[in-house]
Design an enzyme around this catalytic site. Structure first.
Site, short mmCIF file in Angstrom:
data_model
loop_
_atom_site.label_atom_id
_atom_site.label_comp_id
_atom_site.label_asym_id
_atom_site.label_seq_id
_atom_site.Cartn_x
_atom_site.Cartn_y
_atom_site.Cartn_z
N HIS A 53 -2.89 -4.81 4.05
CA HIS A 53 -2.37 -4.89 5.42
C HIS A 53 -2.68 -3.65 6.25
O HIS A 53 -1.96 -3.34 7.19
CB HIS A 53 -0.85 -5.15 5.37
CG HIS A 53 -0.53 -6.49 4.75
ND1 HIS A 53 0.68 -6.76 4.14
CD2 HIS A 53 -1.26 -7.61 4.63
CE1 HIS A 53 0.66 -8.02 3.68
NE2 HIS A 53 -0.50 -8.54 3.96
N TYR A 97 5.28 2.48 15.59
CA TYR A 97 4.32 2.87 14.55
C TYR A 97 4.21 4.38 14.41
O TYR A 97 4.12 4.91 13.30
CB TYR A 97 2.95 2.21 14.81
CG TYR A 97 2.94 0.78 14.36
CD1 TYR A 97 3.25 -0.27 15.22
CD2 TYR A 97 2.70 0.47 13.02
CE1 TYR A 97 3.29 -1.58 14.78
CE2 TYR A 97 2.76 -0.85 12.56
CZ TYR A 97 3.06 -1.87 13.44
OH TYR A 97 3.12 -3.17 12.99
N ARG A 102 7.17 5.49 12.48
CA ARG A 102 7.00 5.17 11.05
C ARG A 102 6.01 6.14 10.42
O ARG A 102 6.18 6.60 9.30
CB ARG A 102 6.54 3.72 10.88
CG ARG A 102 7.63 2.70 11.17
CD ARG A 102 7.08 1.30 11.20
NE ARG A 102 6.55 0.87 9.91
CZ ARG A 102 5.83 -0.24 9.74
NH1 ARG A 102 5.55 -1.02 10.78
NH2 ARG A 102 5.39 -0.59 8.55
N ASN A 120 12.06 -5.48 -9.44
CA ASN A 120 12.70 -5.62 -8.13
C ASN A 120 14.20 -5.38 -8.29
O ASN A 120 14.77 -5.75 -9.31
CB ASN A 120 12.44 -7.05 -7.61
CG ASN A 120 12.69 -7.17 -6.12
OD1 ASN A 120 13.77 -6.84 -5.65
ND2 ASN A 120 11.70 -7.63 -5.38
#
Ligand code: BV8
Ligand code: ZN
Length: 263
Positions: A128, A76, A79, A229
């Site tokens: 999230h 994390y 990131r 997408n």
């Protein structure tokens, strides 16, 4: 009459432009693909370095953190360092600019980066959680994070800091698999989807629930849905613009609102 792929693409674009030009209540629902052009790997991308042998979904769990806190905390922080070095891309900028042309805009993201905010979007709903906040794994007290992540350029294992109140391990402020989503964020996102007249679903594989319900909730309540997408999506009753979000969104906004989102 069979439409050629080019005609199909033009029809999809023409519909999306007309819908955006007339949208009153727009929801933009984003996934990892909207940050891909900022250099942030998506969940579909193969992990690298220390984590190459893991599936992200295995690492993004409380069990993984319990089993190897340094591996997960290091992932994390690495990131977070990547996000700190990244810049919002043209998709983030166009989404933020659309707020000036649509009466009501709600941005709902599955992403844990802050690139929407850094592009100028306000009140982004993070389903999230966020890499920018952390809390104690034991007592859940918030824990301030240093501005610059404590990881070097290279990815590494990192012992998580300790809670100043109970000495528990500090965990990232994200929602792991098997954890409930923040109730207010989810309720607000569902309500916005029900009220929308247009939902743009940008850069998401639509595999993770309950976030993946959002485009369907919008469609069931009468909204038009446009998927943007790089992978062609065979979504029922929805229009798909196949290609990069950083290419389609500025084009869409420019054609619908007659402005260059970069200005
Ligand atoms: C929960 C934070 C209750 C951490 C993440 C049904 C109902 C409820 C739950 C479930 C259910 N079925 C299964 C579940 C369990 C699970 C789940 O959904 N599992 C999946 C794998 C089947 N859900 C949960 O656990 C959720 N919790 O429901 O609580 C509960 C409690 C106990 C037991 C059961 C239920 C919590 C889910 C949240 C997990 N945390 N992130 C972190 O970031 O480390 S999810 C994480 O993965 C991301 O946030 C994101 O949401 C997801 C990846 O999805 P995408 O964003 O779509 O990214 P992806 O890489 O998949 O796709 C990128 C797309 O972009 C691709 O399509 C690609 O083609 C495209 N693309 C690439 N480049 C571009 C592009 N598009 C445009 N332009 C480009 N340039
Ligand atoms: Zn604590």
């Amino acid at each position: 009459m069979r439409l050629s792929p080019l005609t199909k693409k033009m029809t999809a674009l023409a519909k999306a432009v007309e819908w955006l030009a007339n949208a009153q209540r727009l929801v933009v629902f984003t996934g990892a693909g909207v940050s891909a052009e900022s250099g942030i790997p998506t969940f579909r991308d193969q992990l690298t370095g220390l984590w190459a042998k893991f599936d992200p979904a295995q690492l993004a769990t409380a069990t993984a953190f319990r089993n190897d806190p340094a591996l997960v905390w290091g992932w994390y922080e690495w990131r977070r360092a990547q996000v700190a070095k990244a810049l919002p891309n043209a998709a983030h900028v166009a989404i933020a600019a659309s707020a000036r042309h649509v009466p009501e805009l709600v941005v709902v993201t599955q992403n844990v980066d802050d690139l929407h905010e850094r592009a100028g979007s306000n009140d982004v709903i993070h389903l999230h959680g966020s890499l920018q906040v952390a809390r104690c794994f034991a007592c859940a007290r918030p824990h301030p994070l240093a501005q610059c992540p404590s990881t070097g350029v290279e990815a590494s294992r990192l012992e998580p800091p300790r809670c100043t109140h109970c000495n528990g391990k500090i965990r990232p402020g994200v929602v792991w698999f098997g954890e409930d989503l923040p109730e207010t964020a989810l309720r607000t996102a569902f309500k916005s989807a029900r009220n929308a007249d247009l939902l743009l679903s940008v850069g998401t594989s639509g595999l993770v629930y309950p976030a993946a319900c959002i485009p369907e909730i919008a469609r069931e309540n009468g909204a038009r849905v446009v998927h943007i997408n790089t992978e062609p999506a065979d979504t029922k009753d929805a229009t798909t613009l196949t290609g990069r979000a950083g290419e389609w969104l500025p084009k869409l906004l420019d054609a619908a609102c007659g402005t260059d989102p970069g200005n």
